[in-house]
Scaffold this motif. Structure first.
Motif, mmCIF file in Angstrom:
data_model
loop_
_atom_site.group_PDB
_atom_site.id
_atom_site.type_symbol
_atom_site.label_atom_id
_atom_site.label_comp_id
_atom_site.label_asym_id
_atom_site.label_seq_id
_atom_site.Cartn_x
_atom_site.Cartn_y
_atom_site.Cartn_z
ATOM 1 N N ARG A 68 0.877 -1.297 0.095
ATOM 2 C CA ARG A 68 0.157 0.313 0.160
ATOM 3 C C ARG A 68 0.929 1.605 0.148
ATOM 4 N N VAL A 75 -6.675 -2.345 -1.829
ATOM 5 C CA VAL A 75 -7.618 -2.704 -1.395
ATOM 6 C C VAL A 75 -7.360 -4.219 -0.586
ATOM 7 N N ALA A 91 -9.575 -6.720 10.773
ATOM 8 C CA ALA A 91 -9.998 -5.702 10.363
ATOM 9 C C ALA A 91 -9.548 -4.374 11.846
ATOM 10 N N HIS A 96 -4.840 -1.700 7.639
ATOM 11 C CA HIS A 96 -4.637 -2.069 5.876
ATOM 12 C C HIS A 96 -5.726 -2.692 5.174
ATOM 13 N N ASP A 98 -9.515 -4.067 4.616
ATOM 14 C CA ASP A 98 -10.817 -3.297 4.390
ATOM 15 C C ASP A 98 -11.698 -4.310 4.562
ATOM 16 N N LEU A 116 -15.937 -0.377 -1.593
ATOM 17 C CA LEU A 116 -14.945 0.099 -1.596
ATOM 18 C C LEU A 116 -14.032 1.345 -2.041
ATOM 19 N N LYS A 120 -12.226 4.261 -1.834
ATOM 20 C CA LYS A 120 -11.298 5.255 -2.336
ATOM 21 C C LYS A 120 -10.994 6.272 -3.683
ATOM 22 N N ASP A 130 -7.093 9.273 3.537
ATOM 23 C CA ASP A 130 -8.060 8.144 3.915
ATOM 24 C C ASP A 130 -8.482 7.623 4.734
ATOM 25 N N ARG A 132 -11.028 5.879 7.934
ATOM 26 C CA ARG A 132 -10.771 4.774 8.089
ATOM 27 C C ARG A 132 -12.563 3.705 7.487
ATOM 28 N N SER A 134 -14.050 0.347 6.475
ATOM 29 C CA SER A 134 -13.791 -1.216 5.883
ATOM 30 C C SER A 134 -15.418 -1.632 6.060
#
Length: 464
Positions: A68, A75, A91, A96, A98, A116, A120, A130, A132, A134
């Motif tokens: 990432r 994702v 999660a 990281h 998602d 997702l 993003k 970004d 959070r 998920s």
């Protein structure tokens, strides 16, 4: 076009679930890639049967998270049994990650990945940090057993897995599957037959029916007919599919073998002479503690009944060593039964405590050193038996279905006998997906090596 890296851990059912996920992603415009460094989406389909499988998946996801740094919009997701068992904590503990999707929601994965990616991209376009976000979905869903029905077939692919049911009601004390896969629920026979017909129309010659306890298929949904269980009714219906050449199933439970299923091996020529029959232990005391619902004597009698019905049948098994409270005498009983039966092969496991299972809370947990000693000893017994079974076939002809290049040497091809033994040989593109005979020239114990020159007209006794 976003690229997806999908790695699968565990059993054939996990492989089948991953195939469904891949199919749905491709239909939405994604491209599957075997190279994780190319991926925009990383999905790990996980296993919870043993702790080692979970740790491998967690370790892999930790390493992949580094990607990432160069692709902030990537994702990352966990799917399957570990996702079902651990849920949101995955999660929460791995920043990281998602996406966490359980075993009854594989058909929603592509939709969630879309959400997702869109989130993003929206954040990127607004030049925002970004936040959070998920998605965790481990809820039960009625009818989920009907959602694993589509296939991604490679060119000349001649074998396929067909999921016929989900879940397990057996509640063996060492096993986490009932909590990760849910209660038993079966598909309709006509839907399964329709799926097999479609596969055969696309060139598939062999199907393997999959279920957690596959031979208990339909026991809650369908009635017996003419003294035959729903599973035997299904075998007969699939066997009748025109163009199908081979039929297999895995994995059964010994208590699901009644006279009708034993007789099926004698009466259905397309049903291959191989059964993977988990034994787990040869000690009645340990079998009772495992909640296996049969005795060592009953298990042995079943193997004899199968061999009487189909003399060429190959029998493989699972066994666990080091179950809580297993004494030297208990292990000796397992060893003796394995020797007495003479399996074609076996998977031997050291007992691994799984959370939320009764066995994990039992006293008399066995030291790892003792587990390893018993594991290695039983492997030696199995090796001797497997080598002897393989040597019998040297110098004979066997029928195989060629599945394609060997995993360990792409210059050779591999196929399977009716008894599910692997045969490696030199051949060409014309062999892939075909059923033919090869002459067995040598055996390594676990693999046979053959000469396809028999295709040019040589004749000899054919065995499987």
């Amino acid at each position: 076009m976003p690229k997806v890296f999908l790695k699968t851990y565990g059993c054939q059912m996990n492989e089948r679930d991953s195939e469904q996920v891949a199919r749905m992603l491709v239909e939405r415009g994604y491209e599957m890639t075997p190279r994780e460094t190319e991926a925009d989406v990383v999905l790990l389909n996980t296993c919870s049967v043993r702790d080692m499988a979970e740790q491998k998946a967690i370790g892999k996801m930790g390493l992949l998270g580094r990607l990432r740094a160069n692709k902030p919009e990537m994702v990352f997701g966990f799917l399957g049994c570990m996702a079902q068992s651990r849920g949101a904590e995955l999660a929460e503990n791995m920043g990281h990650v998602d996406l966490v999707v359980g075993t009854q929601k594989f058909h929603r994965v592509a939709e969630y990945v879309d959400q997702l990616i869109q989130h993003k991209r929206a954040l990127r376009d607004r030049l925002m940090d970004d936040a959070r976000f998920s998605i965790v979905d481990i809820e039960e869903e009625a009818g989920s057993q009907e959602t694993i029905r589509e296939h991604v077939l490679k060119e000349r692919q001649a074998t396929a897995f067909v999921s016929i049911m989900q879940g397990c009601n057996m509640h063996c004390t060492f096993c986490i599957v009932p909590s990760t896969r849910g209660a038993e629920r079966s598909r309709r026979i006509e839907e399964i037959v329709h799926e097999v017909e479609g596969l055969v129309a696309r060139g598939v010659k062999e199907v393997t029916l999959l279920g957690q306890i596959v031979n208990l298929f339909g026991r809650h949904e369908f009635d017996k007919r003419d003294g035959k269980s729903p599973f035997v009714q299904l075998l007969e219906a699939v066997h009748a599919v025109d163009g199908l050449r081979r039929l297999r199933f895995t994995s059964p439970h010994p208590i699901g073998f009644r006279e009708d299923l034993v007789n099926a091996f004698a009466e259905l020529p397309k049903l291959m002479p191989h059964v993977h029959l988990p034994m787990q232990s040869g000690s009645n005391r340990i079998l009772k503690a495992m909640h296996r619902a049969y005795t060592a004597e009953r298990y042995f009698a079943l193997t004899e009944q199968l061999r009487a019905a189909r003399p060429d049948i190959a029998i493989t098994t699972d066994a666990i060593v080091g179950f809580p409270g297993e004494t030297d005498e208990d292990y000796a009983a397992t060893r003796e039964l394995v020797q007495r039966i003479g399996f074609d092969n076996a998977f031997i496991f050291r007992y691994s405590p799984r959370r939320d299972t009764p066995a994990a809370e039992m006293g008399e947990q066995i030291p790892e050193a003792v587990k390893e000693e018993r594991n290695q000893d039983l492997l030696r017994v199995i090796d001797e038996s497997a080598i002897a079974k393989g040597e019998v076939l040297v110098g004979r002809n066997v029928e195989i279905l060629c599945e394609g290049p060997s995993r360990t040497n792409k210059e050779t091809l591999t196929g399977r006998t009716p008894g599910n033994k692997i045969v490696i040989f030199e051949g060409g593109e014309r062999h892939i997906g075909e059923i033919f005979e090869v002459a067995i020239t040598r055996s390594s114990g676990f693999s046979l090596y053959g000469d396809p020159a028999v295709l040019d007209g040589a004749t000899a006794m054919t065995v499987g």
